[in-house]
Design an enzyme around this catalytic site. Structure first.
Site, PDB file in Angstrom:
ATOM      1  N   LYS A   1      59.413  18.354   3.511  1.00 54.73           N
ATOM      2  CA  LYS A   1      59.464  18.927   4.876  1.00 54.73           C
ATOM      3  C   LYS A   1      58.127  19.510   5.338  1.00 54.73           C
ATOM      4  CE  LYS A   1      64.400  20.157   4.632  1.00 54.73           C
ATOM      5  NZ  LYS A   1      64.730  20.049   3.195  1.00 54.73           N
TER       6      LYS A   1
ATOM      7  N   ASP B   1      52.475  21.535   9.428  1.00 53.47           N
ATOM      8  CA  ASP B   1      51.172  22.213   9.465  1.00 53.47           C
ATOM      9  C   ASP B   1      50.357  21.564  10.572  1.00 53.47           C
ATOM     10  OD1 ASP B   1      48.794  23.656   8.721  1.00 53.47           O
ATOM     11  OD2 ASP B   1      49.517  23.720   6.662  1.00 53.47           O
TER      12      ASP B   1
ATOM     13  N   THR C   1      70.183  22.577   9.490  1.00 57.91           N
ATOM     14  CA  THR C   1      71.607  22.859   9.740  1.00 57.91           C
ATOM     15  C   THR C   1      71.937  24.332   9.490  1.00 57.91           C
ATOM     16  OG1 THR C   1      72.022  21.935   7.561  1.00 57.91           O
ATOM     17  CG2 THR C   1      72.595  20.557   9.437  1.00 57.91           C
TER      18      THR C   1
ATOM     19  N   ASP D   1      61.555  15.124  -0.536  1.00 59.61           N
ATOM     20  CA  ASP D   1      61.993  15.994   0.561  1.00 59.61           C
ATOM     21  C   ASP D   1      61.161  17.277   0.572  1.00 59.61           C
ATOM     22  OD1 ASP D   1      63.519  17.398   2.430  1.00 59.61           O
ATOM     23  OD2 ASP D   1      65.178  17.769   1.045  1.00 59.61           O
TER      24      ASP D   1
ATOM     25  N   ARG E   1      75.942  18.330  -5.021  1.00 61.44           N
ATOM     26  CA  ARG E   1      76.928  18.876  -5.956  1.00 61.44           C
ATOM     27  C   ARG E   1      78.198  18.055  -6.171  1.00 61.44           C
ATOM     28  NH1 ARG E   1      76.205  24.456  -3.055  1.00 61.44           N
ATOM     29  NH2 ARG E   1      75.723  22.892  -1.462  1.00 61.44           N
TER      30      ARG E   1
ATOM     31  N   LYS F   1      66.888  12.100  -4.488  1.00 66.07           N
ATOM     32  CA  LYS F   1      66.094  12.993  -3.642  1.00 66.07           C
ATOM     33  C   LYS F   1      65.481  14.082  -4.516  1.00 66.07           C
ATOM     34  CE  LYS F   1      67.851  16.285  -0.722  1.00 66.07           C
ATOM     35  NZ  LYS F   1      67.088  17.546  -0.816  1.00 66.07           N
TER      36      LYS F   1
HETATM   37  O1  C5P Z   1      74.940  19.855  -3.015  1.00 61.83           O
HETATM   38  P1  C5P Z   1      74.911  19.314  -1.607  1.00 61.83           P
HETATM   39  O2  C5P Z   1      75.642  17.986  -1.462  1.00 61.83           O
HETATM   40  O3  C5P Z   1      75.341  20.333  -0.585  1.00 61.83           O
HETATM   41  O4  C5P Z   1      73.376  18.985  -1.377  1.00 61.83           O
HETATM   42  C1  C5P Z   1      72.886  18.548  -0.154  1.00 61.83           C
HETATM   43  C2  C5P Z   1      71.394  18.396  -0.227  1.00 61.83           C
HETATM   44  O5  C5P Z   1      70.909  18.102   1.066  1.00 61.83           O
HETATM   45  C3  C5P Z   1      70.635  19.628  -0.697  1.00 61.83           C
HETATM   46  O6  C5P Z   1      69.474  19.173  -1.398  1.00 61.83           O
HETATM   47  C4  C5P Z   1      70.246  20.314   0.581  1.00 61.83           C
HETATM   48  O7  C5P Z   1      69.089  21.076   0.471  1.00 61.83           O
HETATM   49  C5  C5P Z   1      69.991  19.098   1.483  1.00 61.83           C
HETATM   50  N1  C5P Z   1      70.100  19.359   2.920  1.00 61.83           N
HETATM   51  C6  C5P Z   1      71.249  19.874   3.506  1.00 61.83           C
HETATM   52  N2  C5P Z   1      71.281  20.078   4.853  1.00 61.83           N
HETATM   53  C7  C5P Z   1      70.221  19.795   5.616  1.00 61.83           C
HETATM   54  C8  C5P Z   1      69.059  19.281   5.034  1.00 61.83           C
HETATM   55  C9  C5P Z   1      69.034  19.071   3.669  1.00 61.83           C
HETATM   56  O8  C5P Z   1      72.229  20.105   2.831  1.00 61.83           O
HETATM   57  N3  C5P Z   1      70.282  19.972   6.907  1.00 61.83           N
END
Ligand code: C5P
Length: 232
Positions: free
Chosen positions: A61, A64, A119, A59, A211, A32
């Protein structure tokens, strides 16, 4: 539609991204690319990662007026990504325009999914600041149905919302779910989390994992563990 693990490459430069991807010598994970990396490096980073053989979820998003989204999606479709997204809040008209813009001359197009409510948005803020007088779950399900009506393939949502989206929109309507953590891992700033195994049980089609893989001492092993728990 195959289940897969998507690695969130939340790096700020091409250099850091390639240093990370170079660790994967045997597999080519689905990755992603988010706003941070795209705004730092531009379309070149997408082309380079694609050239290396990875599938890409771009990603960005989009949100517009329909005409602008349509034209922007048409530019993005030329980057040959596998999946991209927009905000369902842009309305059904905007989402329909996005599908049109994304569809190539030969009728193919990348998967297109919608963000329902981020979220990070609580029900309280949604009601008090955005003046949406419904529950957050009803809003998510309504926006998912709007996305389906516009011809989109699915939504991004928390794994804990995937079940209700599937119940309302049908099994083949895709759910792409971040917020995934190993049972014995750090939660970090994510609040509503679940394990890859549990996400599989709930019926997520793709999990987005950042992460737990990117910050791991052994990213390849962490990726393989995700695949083992979620896909195999
Ligand atoms: O590091 P982590 O596993 O928390 O990363 C989750 C990824 O998913 C990040 O790129 C974050 O921006 C994205 N994301 C999220 N929750 C959402 C939409 C996207 O954590 N509702």
């Amino acid at each position: 539609m195959g289940k897969d693990v998507i690695i969130a490459c939340d790096f700020s430069s091409a250099e850091a991204t390639f240093e990370f991807l170079d660790k994967f010598t045997e597999e080519k994970p689905f990755v992603k690319i988010g706003m941070e990396l795209y705004y730092a490096e531009g379309p070149a980073i997408v082309k380079e990662i694609k050239k290396r053989g990875h599938k890409i979820f771009l990603d960005l998003k989009l949100h517009d007026i329909p005409n602008t989204v349509k034209k922007s999606m048409s530019v993005l479709s030329r980057l040959d990504v596998d999946m991209t997204n927009l905000h369902a809040a842009g309305t059904i008209d905007m989402m329909k325009a996005a599908v049109e813009g994304l569809t190539r001359e030969d009728g193919t197009r990348p998967l297109l999914i919608a963000v329902t409510q981020l979220t990070s948005t609580s029900e309280e803020r949604m009601q008090n600041e955005l003046l949406i007088n419904a529950s957050i779950n009803d809003t998510i399900v309504k926006y998912a149905n709007n996305a389906k009506e516009a011809g989109l393939d699915g939504v991004v949502c928390s794994p804990l919302e995937a079940g209700m989206v599937k119940d309302s929109c049908g099994k083949s309507f895709m759910t792409v779910t971040p917020g995934v953590r190993f049972a014995d891992g750090d939660v970090g700033d994510q609040v509503r989390v679940t394990t890859p195994e549990k996400a599989k049980e709930i019926g997520s089609d793709y999990i987005v994992v950042g992460r737990p893989i990117t910050a791991s001492d052994d990213p390849v092993a962490a990726y393989r563990r995700c695949v083992k728990e979620f896909v195999d």
